[in-house]
Design an enzyme around this catalytic site. Structure first.
Site, PDB file in Angstrom:
ATOM      1  N   ARG A  98       0.886  -1.179   0.000  1.00 42.25           N
ATOM      2  CA  ARG A  98       0.000   0.000   0.000  1.00 42.25           C
ATOM      3  C   ARG A  98       0.915   1.217   0.000  1.00 42.25           C
ATOM      4  NH1 ARG A  98      -5.471   1.392   3.256  1.00 42.25           N
ATOM      5  NH2 ARG A  98      -6.146  -0.004   1.608  1.00 42.25           N
ATOM      6  N   HIS A 125      -6.805   1.002  -6.803  1.00 42.47           N
ATOM      7  CA  HIS A 125      -7.118   0.092  -5.695  1.00 42.47           C
ATOM      8  C   HIS A 125      -7.793  -1.146  -6.301  1.00 42.47           C
ATOM      9  CE1 HIS A 125      -7.682  -1.295  -1.756  1.00 42.47           C
ATOM     10  NE2 HIS A 125      -8.501  -0.393  -1.246  1.00 42.47           N
ATOM     11  N   GLN A 128     -10.006  -3.675  -4.281  1.00 42.19           N
ATOM     12  CA  GLN A 128     -11.277  -3.079  -3.899  1.00 42.19           C
ATOM     13  C   GLN A 128     -12.285  -3.211  -5.049  1.00 42.19           C
ATOM     14  OE1 GLN A 128     -12.100  -1.446  -0.812  1.00 42.19           O
ATOM     15  NE2 GLN A 128     -14.079  -1.845  -1.719  1.00 42.19           N
ATOM     16  N   ASP A 230     -17.059   7.349  -2.498  1.00 37.20           N
ATOM     17  CA  ASP A 230     -15.839   7.206  -1.688  1.00 37.20           C
ATOM     18  C   ASP A 230     -15.557   8.586  -1.094  1.00 37.20           C
ATOM     19  OD1 ASP A 230     -13.417   6.387  -0.583  1.00 37.20           O
ATOM     20  OD2 ASP A 230     -12.316   6.392  -2.484  1.00 37.20           O
ATOM     21  N   CYS A 270     -16.439   1.917  -0.477  1.00 34.51           N
ATOM     22  CA  CYS A 270     -15.293   1.062  -0.146  1.00 34.51           C
ATOM     23  C   CYS A 270     -14.971   1.081   1.348  1.00 34.51           C
ATOM     24  CB  CYS A 270     -14.078   1.476  -0.969  1.00 34.51           C
ATOM     25  SG  CYS A 270     -13.604   3.193  -0.709  1.00 34.51           S
ATOM     26  N   ARG A 298     -13.780  -8.443   0.347  1.00 31.89           N
ATOM     27  CA  ARG A 298     -12.337  -8.169   0.246  1.00 31.89           C
ATOM     28  C   ARG A 298     -11.567  -9.443   0.617  1.00 31.89           C
ATOM     29  NH1 ARG A 298     -10.329  -3.123   0.671  1.00 31.89           N
ATOM     30  NH2 ARG A 298      -8.437  -4.179   0.014  1.00 31.89           N
TER      31      ARG A 298
HETATM   32  N1   CP Z   1     -11.399  -0.117   1.714  1.00 32.56           N
HETATM   33  C1   CP Z   1     -10.169  -0.196   2.226  1.00 32.56           C
HETATM   34  O1   CP Z   1      -9.181  -0.427   1.531  1.00 32.56           O
HETATM   35  O2   CP Z   1     -10.103  -0.017   3.576  1.00 32.56           O
HETATM   36  P1   CP Z   1      -8.773   0.171   4.437  1.00 32.56           P
HETATM   37  O3   CP Z   1      -8.161   1.487   4.033  1.00 32.56           O
HETATM   38  O4   CP Z   1      -9.236   0.171   5.873  1.00 32.56           O
HETATM   39  O5   CP Z   1      -7.838  -0.969   4.141  1.00 32.56           O
HETATM   40  N1  NVA Z   2      -9.745   6.773  -1.915  1.00 38.99           N
HETATM   41  C1  NVA Z   2      -9.507   6.344  -0.552  1.00 38.99           C
HETATM   42  C2  NVA Z   2      -9.745   4.878  -0.422  1.00 38.99           C
HETATM   43  C3  NVA Z   2      -9.516   4.299   0.954  1.00 38.99           C
HETATM   44  C4  NVA Z   2      -9.741   2.827   1.001  1.00 38.99           C
HETATM   45  C5  NVA Z   2      -8.086   6.700  -0.167  1.00 38.99           C
HETATM   46  O1  NVA Z   2      -7.172   6.507  -0.981  1.00 38.99           O
HETATM   47  O2  NVA Z   2      -7.880   7.205   0.947  1.00 38.99           O
END
Ligand code: CP
Ligand code: NVA
Length: 313
Positions: A98, A125, A128, A230, A270, A298
């Site tokens: 990440r 992502h 997701q 989102d 998400c 997920r």
């Molecule tokens: N939706 C998602 O990726 O959640 P987190 O940021 O908690 O992993």
């Molecule tokens: N778009 C959001 C998604 C979190 C799962 C972010 O990147 O913070």
């Protein structure tokens, strides 16, 4: 399947459908495919769902998981990304990363000889989006309570509200590969990046999908089967949150907006949600919401991705 899942662009429509099938087949099963193997999670940003679901998925495949928190290794600061990748590949069997810069996950994938999965970058992502479409399929697809045997992704309209961000990009590519219709409604200047519009539009021309971008919330919602939103400011953009709040307000997912969609519209997010900003409590907790099914999926889709990556090598 390719060695890595860095972008939805790494998969074709057939592979996405196969992942849905695999996930249904191994859901809830304890396997020993990953016995003696280690998955490392390299995270530059916080996480609840992604960290827990990758861990539980790999445990259910019989493996061990190691979590490296944002400050632990100083990716690209204490040590270059290629060097981190080369080292990790000597010890572990798969990497889920990440990151802020998308290039970081691209570089990890190029320099590590083991599979690398994008667990969210600034640009995409993918896990997701796959969970989200799997969830739609479970609610509307063949064999589902509302689905018909003649289900076609070409009959599905997904209406996305808000920021043209990482999640939006991966949803666009997935919709395009599956042949679904996606409309993105958000304020001028905050739409998806051109390269994703181009990639999704090119793909859509082959599959019969369509990708539409508009600044009109009601047009976005019209006749939608699924409404998606989102956060308006993603991780790394928190300093823009205040100014975005007023710009994005017309795109809030609330009960009034839902009236413009199909009466039995499904609502996805998400998570984490900023309740009262991009979505109201009554919609998030209401009868149209399938956000907890998404969150659960997920786990199932990432287990399928790990299964497929491990068995493809
Ligand atoms: N939706 C998602 O990726 O959640 P987190 O940021 O908690 O992993
Ligand atoms: N778009 C959001 C998604 C979190 C799962 C972010 O990147 O913070």
């Amino acid at each position: 399947m390719k060695k890595d899942l860095v972008s939805i662009g790494d998969l074709n429509g057939e592979e996405i459908r196969e992942l849905f099938k695999i996930s249904a087949g191994i859901k809830g099963k304890q396997l020993d495919l990953a016995k003696g193997k280690t998955l490392v999670l390299v995270f530059e940003k916080p996480s609840l769902r992604t960290r827990v679901t990758f861990s539980v998925a790999f445990f259910q495949l019989g493996g061990e998981v190691l979590y490296l928190a944002p400050a632990d290794i100083g990716l690209g600061k204490r040590e270059s990304v290629p060097d981190v990748a080369r080292n990790l590949a000597r010890w572990v069997d798969a990497i889920a990363a990440r990151t802020f810069a998308h290039k970081t996950v691209v570089d990890l994938a190029s320099y590590a000889t083991v599979p690398v999965i994008n667990a969210l970058s600034d640009a995409e992502h993918p896990c997701q989006a796959l969970a989200d479409f799997l969830t739609i399929y479970e609610h509307l697809g063949s064999g589902s309570p509302r689905g018909s045997e003649a289900f076609s992704w070409g009959d599905i309209k997904l209406a996305y509200f808000g920021d043209g961000n990482n999640v939006c990009h991966s949803l666009m590519l997935t919709a395009a590969k599956l042949g679904a219709h996606m409309v993105i409604g958000g304020p001028q200047g905050y739409g998806p990046k051109d390269e994703f519009i181009k990639a999704a539009t090119d793909e859509a021309a082959k599959t019969g999908a369509s990708i539409t971008i508009t600044n009109d919330a009601h047009e976005t919602a019209a006749d939608a089967d699924v409404i998606y939103t989102d956060v308006w400011a993603s991780m790394g953009q928190k300093q823009e949150a205040a100014e975005r709040r007023s710009l994005f307000a017309p795109f809030q997912v609330n009960s009034e907006l839902l009236k413009h969609a199909k009466p039995d519209v499904l609502v996805e997010h998400c998570l984490p949600a900023h309740r009262g900003e991009e979505i109201t409590d009554e919609v998030l907790d209401g009868p149209h919401s399938i956000v907890m099914d998404e969150a659960e999926n997920r786990l199932h889709i990432q287990k399928a991705i790990l299964y497929k990556l491990l068995t493809s090598r």
